[in-house]
Motif scaffolding. Sequence first.
Motif: not given
Length: 350
Positions: A323-327
């Motif tokens: 989820a963090t990678l898509g920031k």
Amino acid sequence: MSTSSLPDPRVRPPADAAPGGGGLVDRYGRTATDLRVSLTDRCNLRCSYCMPPEGLDWLPKVEVLTDEEISRLVRIGVEQLGIREVRFTGGEPLLRPGLVGIVAAATALRPRPEVSLTTNAIGLARVAPALAEVGLDRINVSLDTLDRDRFKQLTHRDRLDDVLAGLAAAQRAGLTPVKVNAVLMRGMNEADAVPLLDFCLEQGYQLRFIEQMPLDAHHAWTRGEMVTAEDILERLSAAHTLTPDTEARGSAPAERWLVDGGPGTVGVIASVTRSFCGSCDRTRLTADGQIRNCLFAREESDLRTAMRNGATDDEIADRWRIATLGKLPGHGIDDPSFLQPSRPMSAIGG
């Protein structure tokens, strides 16, 4: 004073922000170490920049994380993902019956995170000692005016005395520094800027003004009507001498100013006009178990369903990393294609 000395935002990732590491690292080298946890979407005020006077459709109880589920996700964040700061928010977190126990579970973790609370302070006078006893480090209180009539106009509730009592109780309990967050709205409470600063300096609270953001439930926000950081500093400078604080800002959202030479300070969080996305270190968990990698994200990652379906700690941690990678690199408010999140601030968590 000149207000043009607000610094340009810069990317300031931690030295250990290596993509592919075990923490919450995005594609732009930023590492999330600050977790904001919404404990409820409910609130006992109706601040006009947040929700309508009649309130909202609250989350069904079955969709809201249990105390044990919240504590488990916070533990995974701290033990496996490098979370170093945990802030409990709402809605209004004091409405959560299990709040003290949730705080106690967080402060018992090792490595021990810094644990704080953002609240409107209604009821804080009663619970502040218990929160201090279980290790809560500090309190942020939302307060936009000291004028009783304007408070009622802004919040649709006559509860100013309760907020002031909560502030005083937090300070007595040692939940310091007690920070006060204020939002100024054009044509409503702009005149409260200097009185709020004088009050906080006198009481020993740390005041931070926050630009109004497009997170209202009725989507009425417009940039042209927003009171900007420049407007705020101009008003404060009419009564006080402000000089930039030379202390390193790091990933803190507030640009700080010394008031009349110090030691008192005032902060301005220019979330819209001087965004600090390049140094953002935050990740957010909603009351219904969704991970948001940005306050303005339009996509969420569901940890609640995975957890209730038997996912292991390692599996949940991996979902959180993905989820963090898509920031995105920034919130994009100035982009013509910007769309306000469907959830208001009360449902996201501050």
